[in-house]
Structures are given as C-alpha cells and as structure tokens.
Design a protein around this motif. Sequence first.
Motif, PDB file in Angstrom:
ATOM      1  N   CYS A  94       0.864  -1.179   0.000  1.00 17.75           N
ATOM      2  CA  CYS A  94       0.000   0.000   0.000  1.00 17.75           C
ATOM      3  C   CYS A  94       0.901   1.230   0.000  1.00 17.75           C
ATOM      4  O   CYS A  94       1.779   1.351   0.856  1.00 17.75           O
ATOM      5  CB  CYS A  94      -0.906   0.001   1.236  1.00 17.75           C
ATOM      6  SG  CYS A  94      -2.020   1.419   1.341  1.00 17.75           S
ATOM      7  N   CYS A 102       1.390   5.396   0.235  1.00 16.20           N
ATOM      8  CA  CYS A 102       0.758   6.588   0.820  1.00 16.20           C
ATOM      9  C   CYS A 102       1.713   7.746   0.581  1.00 16.20           C
ATOM     10  O   CYS A 102       2.651   7.958   1.346  1.00 16.20           O
ATOM     11  CB  CYS A 102       0.499   6.367   2.314  1.00 16.20           C
ATOM     12  SG  CYS A 102      -0.224   7.793   3.151  1.00 16.20           S
ATOM     13  N   ALA A 120      -1.402   7.281 -10.325  1.00 15.12           N
ATOM     14  CA  ALA A 120      -2.014   6.081  -9.763  1.00 15.12           C
ATOM     15  C   ALA A 120      -1.836   4.903 -10.714  1.00 15.12           C
ATOM     16  O   ALA A 120      -1.550   3.771 -10.281  1.00 15.12           O
ATOM     17  CB  ALA A 120      -3.496   6.321  -9.474  1.00 15.12           C
ATOM     18  N   LEU A 165       1.702   3.538 -10.472  1.00 19.04           N
ATOM     19  CA  LEU A 165       1.885   2.743  -9.258  1.00 19.04           C
ATOM     20  C   LEU A 165       1.243   1.366  -9.411  1.00 19.04           C
ATOM     21  O   LEU A 165       1.809   0.344  -9.015  1.00 19.04           O
ATOM     22  CB  LEU A 165       1.292   3.477  -8.050  1.00 19.04           C
ATOM     23  CG  LEU A 165       2.033   4.749  -7.621  1.00 19.04           C
ATOM     24  CD1 LEU A 165       1.210   5.506  -6.587  1.00 19.04           C
ATOM     25  CD2 LEU A 165       3.418   4.417  -7.061  1.00 19.04           C
ATOM     26  N   TYR A 219      -3.815   2.090  -2.230  1.00 23.06           N
ATOM     27  CA  TYR A 219      -3.340   3.453  -1.990  1.00 23.06           C
ATOM     28  C   TYR A 219      -4.078   4.017  -0.786  1.00 23.06           C
ATOM     29  O   TYR A 219      -5.304   3.964  -0.715  1.00 23.06           O
ATOM     30  CB  TYR A 219      -3.571   4.359  -3.201  1.00 23.06           C
ATOM     31  CG  TYR A 219      -2.745   5.623  -3.138  1.00 23.06           C
ATOM     32  CD1 TYR A 219      -1.427   5.622  -3.550  1.00 23.06           C
ATOM     33  CD2 TYR A 219      -3.269   6.807  -2.633  1.00 23.06           C
ATOM     34  CE1 TYR A 219      -0.634   6.763  -3.477  1.00 23.06           C
ATOM     35  CE2 TYR A 219      -2.502   7.952  -2.549  1.00 23.06           C
ATOM     36  CZ  TYR A 219      -1.172   7.928  -2.973  1.00 23.06           C
ATOM     37  OH  TYR A 219      -0.402   9.057  -2.877  1.00 23.06           O
ATOM     38  N   HIS A 230      -5.086   7.211   1.505  1.00 25.35           N
ATOM     39  CA  HIS A 230      -5.216   8.662   1.614  1.00 25.35           C
ATOM     40  C   HIS A 230      -6.441   8.903   2.497  1.00 25.35           C
ATOM     41  O   HIS A 230      -7.576   8.703   2.067  1.00 25.35           O
ATOM     42  CB  HIS A 230      -5.394   9.315   0.244  1.00 25.35           C
ATOM     43  CG  HIS A 230      -5.108  10.782   0.237  1.00 25.35           C
ATOM     44  ND1 HIS A 230      -3.841  11.295   0.399  1.00 25.35           N
ATOM     45  CD2 HIS A 230      -5.921  11.851   0.108  1.00 25.35           C
ATOM     46  CE1 HIS A 230      -3.887  12.616   0.347  1.00 25.35           C
ATOM     47  NE2 HIS A 230      -5.146  12.980   0.184  1.00 25.35           N
ATOM     48  N   ALA A 281      -7.269   6.863  -7.125  1.00 23.88           N
ATOM     49  CA  ALA A 281      -6.685   5.557  -6.822  1.00 23.88           C
ATOM     50  C   ALA A 281      -7.639   4.431  -7.209  1.00 23.88           C
ATOM     51  O   ALA A 281      -7.242   3.445  -7.836  1.00 23.88           O
ATOM     52  CB  ALA A 281      -6.333   5.481  -5.341  1.00 23.88           C
ATOM     53  N   LEU A 309      -6.527   0.520  -8.007  1.00 23.85           N
ATOM     54  CA  LEU A 309      -5.916   0.320  -6.702  1.00 23.85           C
ATOM     55  C   LEU A 309      -7.003   0.173  -5.645  1.00 23.85           C
ATOM     56  O   LEU A 309      -8.023   0.868  -5.697  1.00 23.85           O
ATOM     57  CB  LEU A 309      -5.013   1.499  -6.343  1.00 23.85           C
ATOM     58  CG  LEU A 309      -3.774   1.700  -7.224  1.00 23.85           C
ATOM     59  CD1 LEU A 309      -3.135   3.045  -6.930  1.00 23.85           C
ATOM     60  CD2 LEU A 309      -2.776   0.572  -7.007  1.00 23.85           C
ATOM     61  N   SER A 312      -8.734   1.040  -2.411  1.00 26.06           N
ATOM     62  CA  SER A 312      -8.694   2.294  -1.666  1.00 26.06           C
ATOM     63  C   SER A 312      -8.613   2.026  -0.169  1.00 26.06           C
ATOM     64  O   SER A 312      -9.343   1.213   0.380  1.00 26.06           O
ATOM     65  CB  SER A 312      -9.924   3.150  -1.972  1.00 26.06           C
ATOM     66  OG  SER A 312     -11.107   2.476  -1.593  1.00 26.06           O
TER      67      SER A 312
END
Length: 412
Positions: A158, A160, A169, A172, A180, A182, A210, A215, A217
């Motif tokens: 993960c 950050c 995103a 990544l 990800y 946030h 994300a 990804l 979340s």
Amino acid sequence: MTATQDAPAVDPRPAAALEPEALVDRIEAGHRLTAEEAVAVLDAPDADTFRIVAAASRLREKHFGRTVKVNYLVSLKTGLCPENCTYCSQRLGTEAEILRYTWLKPEEAVRQAGLGIAGGASRVCMVASGTGPTDRDVDRVAGMVGDLKAQHPDVEVCACLGFLKDGQAEKLKDAGVDAYNHNLNTAESHYESICTSHTYEQRVDTVQRAGAAGLSSCSGLIAGMGETHEQLVEAVLALRDLDSDSIPVNFLMPFDGTPLQGHQQLTPLECLRILAMVRLACPDKELRIAGGREMHLRSLQPVGLQVANSIFLGDYLTSEGQDAEADLQMIADAGFTVLGAEERTQRAAADGGAPAGGCCGGTTDAGPCGSGAAVASEAGVAEDARPDTGAEATVKPELRRRGAGTAEPANA
C-alpha cells in the motif's frame, strides 16, 4: 392561537433505547446503518459498550472469521511537509521532536519491509511525507516496490504518498502496488478546523483517482480532534460512500509542538464505541485500529479486536507503537490468528519443512538463509520468548528511533 397552541408538541415518551442485537440482525438482513443509529451508538452509556461490541463482533466474525491482518509501516521520507494539518507532527512549522530525513535508499526500504514481513505482516505500507509525489518520486517508489515484490511476491503493498496527479495512480498500479492510502481524516464540515492549506475535496479526489486506476482504496479518519459525534458519523458515512476497502481508525496523538498538543478527548470505552460504529456502518470492510490505540484503548486493545480485524505492527510514522512481540501475543491471547499464517506454514512445509529464518539453502523473509537468527539477536528477541501466533514469525520488526511526541513514556 395562544402561545401554548403555537408551541410544537413534545413527545413525553423517552427515546427508544439502542438495541444492538436487533440492529445487527437488521444489518445482516441488508439494512444500512443510518446517521441517527450511528450517533446513538456513540451516545450510548459506558455501561452498554461491551454489549454493543459483542453484537458488532458478529459482523466481524461473519466476514473475517478469527483472523487479524497485520500491517507494517515503512516511512520512506519523514518531516519536511509544507501542509498545516493541526494534528500532524510533520506539519509546516512543527516544533515536535521528530526525525526529519529525505528518501530512504531503496535497499534500506526493502530491508525494513522484510523485517515487518518476517514478523507476520501481510501488507507493507510505504509512506512518504509531503503534499504529493513528483513523477520522479513515483518512479522511485515503483522501483522499490519492484525490488520488494521480487523478494516477497505474496506481500501486499500500500502506497501513501499524498495527493496524486494524472497518470500517477496508474503508474503505481503497473509497478505492482496493490492499494493506496489517503485518509479523509475528518468530516467535510469539520475540515477547515484542522487544515487550511488544502481542501477536503482534494482528499476525496485522490481516493477516487486511486480507485479508478484499479488500486484498492485505503481511507480512514482520526478521532478525537474536537469533532462532534455527528461529524464523526459524517466522516464514516462518507468513507462508506467512497467504498473504501480498508478503513484505518486513528485516535489523536496530541504531539507536543503541534496546535493540538495536550488535547485529550477520548476514553477507552468511547474508542470501542467508535470502532463498533464503523463496523456497523461498514460490516464487510477491513477495519484497522491504527495510530493512538496504545494511548487511548490501553488495556482494552484486545477488546477492540472483537470488531476490528487489522492492526499495525510495531511503530508508526513518528511515534513508537507497542512492542511488536506484545502485539503478536495480544492477538494470540485474544483467540485470533494472524491472517495468512496457515498458508505460510503450509508453503514452508511444501518447500522442505524449514521454518522461516531457518537454513533452507535459499532466501527467507529475513534475508539470505541463516540470517534470521542474526537478525533476531540484533533485535533482542529470545528464541524461547516468541508468542505462539500461528505465524512463522522468527524476528520482530526493527525498533527504529522515533520522536515520542507526547508525555507518554517510551515503550521500546
């Protein structure tokens, strides 16, 4: 009309008492927790807390069984942040006594991650302070993730890194990042009370970016920053609307040298009701007890695991966590097992029966074969003092030097 006739009628009956068992019955049948019900959970008297936790634990067990997911933080870059979030020890102008350093070397980041994995972590959270990454920063992290997954292909990663821009995103995701993080941190209606250098909408935008890139979340909150119960519920329901897969619940650590120093608003029982409320609102989502659990839940940390199914192991970004071995022992004592432990044990048996850290002629979670004992010795772990968690943990994560940031004594 008379004044009496003009006045609204008052219902003389007392408000209906919260019935947590019946509420869980309805949630299991498809009901979505309402804001009013969520506030009622937070407003419940202390004497009702364990009953609420027991009811909410049914949802935790239904979706996650008796496992606890273990996460491990690697702080890639600490301090030096231009944002003014009032709760943060890394904020602009902070006087908190923390380490400040720029990017870790890739090999050091992977080494630290490996120590957490050897302690039982199935997810590594790679965190960098600051407003958001440059494209070069994203490339740097992508390289670290590639190196980490080459050594530990099954670990979840993960990232950050702050606010994301176009294409970051996706890059990544292509590099092997799984999730990800946030955090929304607090309700939209409370946001300007804790930060003015960016907006709540910017945080929502990054969570959405994300998710759109594929990804998973990870977005949560910080409780205890002066918000009302209604605002706490507002934040949790916003996370539900964003479909956050993983919800870390932090409890404010009032760092000395920040605007919220000395601010202590929560009790252990209030923290349990917050966790229970999140579970009731998001019954099938990963719920992580994150920063501040040691300070606020104290002796009730194991009770929190009755509704939460995830914790961080060891230290946080700028504060010391509970000793990693104590975390693993707590999980075992509460009757839980570390998520993935059984599968890792089976893989070890299939590979020849050598436990992780033992001599197997190859590479272990702790490094080259035979290095596990040396790392364990370096970390101060006695061979016969390791808890029986069902994990193959043979070392504990390195205790990195931290700025404690509060009046609480260091515990490592």
